[in-house]
Design a protein around this motif. Sequence first.
Motif, PDB file in Angstrom:
ATOM      1  N   UNK A  88       0.841  -1.184   0.000  1.00 17.56           N
ATOM      2  CA  UNK A  88       0.000   0.000   0.000  1.00 17.56           C
ATOM      3  C   UNK A  88       0.887   1.249   0.000  1.00 17.56           C
ATOM      4  N   UNK A  89       0.676   2.089  -1.003  1.00 17.39           N
ATOM      5  CA  UNK A  89       1.436   3.331  -1.123  1.00 17.39           C
ATOM      6  C   UNK A  89       0.564   4.515  -0.745  1.00 17.39           C
ATOM      7  N   UNK A  90       1.100   5.352   0.085  1.00 17.42           N
ATOM      8  CA  UNK A  90       0.525   6.653   0.366  1.00 17.42           C
ATOM      9  C   UNK A  90       1.098   7.627  -0.652  1.00 17.42           C
ATOM     10  N   UNK A  91       0.280   8.552  -1.148  1.00 19.72           N
ATOM     11  CA  UNK A  91       0.754   9.526  -2.120  1.00 19.72           C
ATOM     12  C   UNK A  91       0.059  10.856  -1.878  1.00 19.72           C
ATOM     13  N   UNK A  92       0.663  11.916  -2.354  1.00 21.66           N
ATOM     14  CA  UNK A  92       0.097  13.250  -2.196  1.00 21.66           C
ATOM     15  C   UNK A  92       0.303  14.052  -3.464  1.00 21.66           C
ATOM     16  N   UNK A  93      -0.607  14.992  -3.684  1.00 19.52           N
ATOM     17  CA  UNK A  93      -0.471  15.881  -4.847  1.00 19.52           C
ATOM     18  C   UNK A  93      -0.825  17.304  -4.440  1.00 19.52           C
ATOM     19  N   UNK A  94      -0.346  18.249  -5.217  1.00 22.78           N
ATOM     20  CA  UNK A  94      -0.610  19.649  -4.928  1.00 22.78           C
ATOM     21  C   UNK A  94      -1.913  20.129  -5.535  1.00 22.78           C
ATOM     22  N   UNK A 106       5.072   7.611  -0.856  1.00 20.93           N
ATOM     23  CA  UNK A 106       5.833   7.019   0.228  1.00 20.93           C
ATOM     24  C   UNK A 106       6.464   5.724  -0.253  1.00 20.93           C
ATOM     25  N   UNK A 107       7.248   5.091   0.625  1.00 19.64           N
ATOM     26  CA  UNK A 107       7.965   3.873   0.244  1.00 19.64           C
ATOM     27  C   UNK A 107       7.083   2.638   0.195  1.00 19.64           C
ATOM     28  N   UNK A 108       5.897   2.746   0.802  1.00 20.20           N
ATOM     29  CA  UNK A 108       4.990   1.611   0.768  1.00 20.20           C
ATOM     30  C   UNK A 108       5.052   0.779   2.033  1.00 20.20           C
ATOM     31  N   UNK A 109       3.935   0.142   2.334  1.00 16.14           N
ATOM     32  CA  UNK A 109       3.824  -0.804   3.446  1.00 16.14           C
ATOM     33  C   UNK A 109       3.261  -2.103   2.904  1.00 16.14           C
TER      34      UNK A 109
ATOM     35  N   UNK B  40      13.563  -1.285  -4.427  1.00 16.03           N
ATOM     36  CA  UNK B  40      13.726  -0.939  -3.023  1.00 16.03           C
ATOM     37  C   UNK B  40      13.502   0.525  -2.708  1.00 16.03           C
ATOM     38  N   UNK B  41      13.195   1.321  -3.738  1.00 16.64           N
ATOM     39  CA  UNK B  41      13.017   2.740  -3.507  1.00 16.64           C
ATOM     40  C   UNK B  41      11.581   3.177  -3.831  1.00 16.64           C
ATOM     41  N   UNK B  42      11.338   4.459  -3.696  1.00 14.99           N
ATOM     42  CA  UNK B  42      10.010   4.999  -3.935  1.00 14.99           C
ATOM     43  C   UNK B  42       9.662   5.024  -5.416  1.00 14.99           C
ATOM     44  N   UNK B  43       8.378   5.068  -5.686  1.00 16.98           N
ATOM     45  CA  UNK B  43       7.908   5.386  -7.033  1.00 16.98           C
ATOM     46  C   UNK B  43       8.128   6.885  -7.237  1.00 16.98           C
TER      47      UNK B  43
END
Lengths: 115, 116
Positions: A88-94, A106-109, B40-43
């Motif tokens: 699961x990736x958290x992401x944000x936009x302006x 984010x790096x993901x969980x 291993x890194x971010x998108x």
Amino acid sequence: DQQVKQNSPSLSVQEGRISILNCDYTNSMFDYFLWYKKYPAEGPTFLISISSIKDKNEDGRFTVFLNKSAKHLSLHIVPSQPGDSAVYFCAASFGRGSTLGRLYFGRGTQLTVWP
Amino acid sequence: EPEVTQTPSHQVTQMGQEVILRCVPISNHLYFYWYRQILGQKVEFLVSFYNNEISEKSEIFDDQFSVERPDGSNFTLKIRSTKLEDSAMYFCASSDTSGSYTGELFFGEGSRLTVL
């Protein structure tokens, strides 16, 4: 670039229980926050989003909470199912007035839901 | 359900060679993007494209990279002279008007690039 952080690389939850995935951000100018789900060998899939003017958004088993003062958001999955096992990736936009479609991830969980 | 398709799924190339990654976005979408994820890194965002021109590019998207929409359906990413550090999964994405602001993008399955 550490604007969006997911500090837990993994989470393991029993089927039927609640999964809570956390995300922190540093830039108070973000306008939208999103969660994406990713299965192996697939691209990220949009799951749910929340505007910065809201503090909660719900879609079926998925609820996202936003705490702007703490610059923190969380994704709750209730009840968790084995098919929810994914990254699961958290992401944000302006948002409007800024870069179109540019997401900060984010790096993901890695969520594992066991029977 | 409409989807974004990418080819090839995996490409192995020698350092210094040119690579073209191809994408077919969802047909009624107007905004197109390339992202990449190093293992291993971010998108990470590379570039956005609208109305036949680049809307924005990140600092990663240097002169070795270019994008093109050669016809009405394909959207390509070209890396002119690949480096070892270009090894990554490259994701194409597209969105409609609202998604371009909210971040609700539709991603393809990715093209894995391995540079030897």
